[in-house]
Scaffold this active site. Sequence first.
Site, mmCIF file in Angstrom:
data_model
loop_
_atom_site.group_PDB
_atom_site.id
_atom_site.type_symbol
_atom_site.label_atom_id
_atom_site.label_comp_id
_atom_site.label_asym_id
_atom_site.label_seq_id
_atom_site.Cartn_x
_atom_site.Cartn_y
_atom_site.Cartn_z
ATOM 1 N N LYS A 114 17.871 2.963 -0.329
ATOM 2 C CA LYS A 114 18.924 2.151 -0.690
ATOM 3 C C LYS A 114 19.722 1.911 0.491
ATOM 4 O O LYS A 114 20.055 2.752 1.225
ATOM 5 C CB LYS A 114 19.761 2.938 -1.803
ATOM 6 C CG LYS A 114 21.053 2.182 -2.386
ATOM 7 C CD LYS A 114 21.902 3.000 -3.351
ATOM 8 C CE LYS A 114 21.590 3.536 -4.437
ATOM 9 N NZ LYS A 114 21.342 2.603 -5.650
ATOM 10 N N GLY A 147 15.845 11.038 -12.476
ATOM 11 C CA GLY A 147 14.935 11.050 -12.363
ATOM 12 C C GLY A 147 13.557 10.031 -12.757
ATOM 13 O O GLY A 147 12.335 10.281 -12.703
HETATM 14 C C1 LIG Z 1 21.547 6.159 -8.065
HETATM 15 S S1 LIG Z 1 21.273 7.802 -8.525
HETATM 16 C C2 LIG Z 1 19.510 8.103 -8.365
HETATM 17 C C3 LIG Z 1 18.714 7.577 -9.393
HETATM 18 C C4 LIG Z 1 17.294 7.954 -9.125
HETATM 19 N N1 LIG Z 1 16.683 7.170 -8.341
HETATM 20 C C5 LIG Z 1 16.706 7.747 -10.539
HETATM 21 O O1 LIG Z 1 15.671 7.015 -10.776
HETATM 22 O O2 LIG Z 1 16.825 8.273 -11.811
HETATM 23 C C6 LIG Z 1 21.738 8.672 -6.754
HETATM 24 C C7 LIG Z 1 21.751 10.054 -6.953
HETATM 25 O O3 LIG Z 1 21.860 10.661 -5.231
HETATM 26 C C8 LIG Z 1 22.446 11.679 -5.489
HETATM 27 N N2 LIG Z 1 23.046 12.390 -4.271
HETATM 28 C C9 LIG Z 1 24.058 11.803 -3.614
HETATM 29 N N3 LIG Z 1 24.389 12.546 -2.403
HETATM 30 C C10 LIG Z 1 23.227 13.345 -2.376
HETATM 31 C C11 LIG Z 1 22.986 14.404 -1.261
HETATM 32 N N4 LIG Z 1 23.743 14.666 -0.247
HETATM 33 N N5 LIG Z 1 21.857 15.172 -1.339
HETATM 34 C C12 LIG Z 1 21.231 15.067 -2.644
HETATM 35 N N6 LIG Z 1 21.173 13.942 -3.708
HETATM 36 C C13 LIG Z 1 22.340 13.068 -3.380
HETATM 37 C C14 LIG Z 1 23.321 11.773 -6.734
HETATM 38 O O4 LIG Z 1 23.528 12.934 -7.133
HETATM 39 C C15 LIG Z 1 22.897 10.786 -7.670
HETATM 40 O O5 LIG Z 1 21.907 11.556 -8.584
#
Ligand SMILES: C[S@@+](CC[C@H](N)C(=O)[O-])C[C@H]1O[C@@H](n2cnc3c(N)ncnc32)[C@H](O)[C@@H]1O
Length: 203
Positions: free
Chosen positions: A159, A60
């Site tokens: 990303k 988050g």
């Molecule tokens: C690098 S982390 C994000 C970090 C976030 N931007 C932060 O500032 O805390 C990537 C996130 O993408 C989510 N994710 C991956 N595939 C997803 C999907 N199909 N739908 C929703 N979330 C997804 C993962 O669960 C993970 O929590």
Amino acid sequence: MKKNKISKEWIKRQRKDIYVKKSKLEGFRSRAVYKLQEINNKYKILKNGFSVIDLGAAPGSWSQFTIEKYKNCKLLSIDLEEMEPIGNSFQIVGDFNKESSKEKIINYFKHKVDLVMSDMAVNTTGNKNLDSVVTGELCLEALRFAKDQLKQNGFFVSKIFMGSTFKEIVSEAKLTFRETNIYKPPSSRKESKESFIICKKLR
Ligand SMILES: C[S@@+](CC[C@H](N)C(=O)[O-])C[C@H]1O[C@@H](n2cnc3c(N)ncnc32)[C@H](O)[C@@H]1O
């Protein structure tokens, strides 16, 4: 055995990382916040009063940054994982790829938004090519959603991994937006194939 070794290396790296230390001191949930901050410093993607969709938001820090630094933003975040509440933002726990999730997002806003930002990434499998293909598909899905949900002058940030899907994503972005940039924020780890695509103004 291999997994154990990877997690030990990960813990060692986290301990040394200045951005991890800084995020703890500043009360952010993840070092990822500095990537958004650096993107925002360069491309000015956030403003007070913006409507923002945060895809792949957990734990988050991007949502925290948006709510804490910008007044009166209407923010919706979605992730597969549950996360602690953030201000008055709206959270969905679910898979962004599902039509039902997209419908929930559309029904929440009932109007076009200023910014769609995606830090979605799959849990790394150890196979870098596979990771970059699957994360590339998430980026394309987010791009197509942004095309329908953004205001004319809206921003799309996602990303993107250097890999087999990179060219396809960039060319689709250029067909969709008037301005497309690729940027690797200084806080993104050098050894990571990650960069960010920043797009502005729908065609
Ligand atoms: C690098 S982390 C994000 C970090 C976030 N931007 C932060 O500032 O805390 C990537 C996130 O993408 C989510 N994710 C991956 N595939 C997803 C999907 N199909 N739908 C929703 N979330 C997804 C993962 O669960 C993970 O929590």
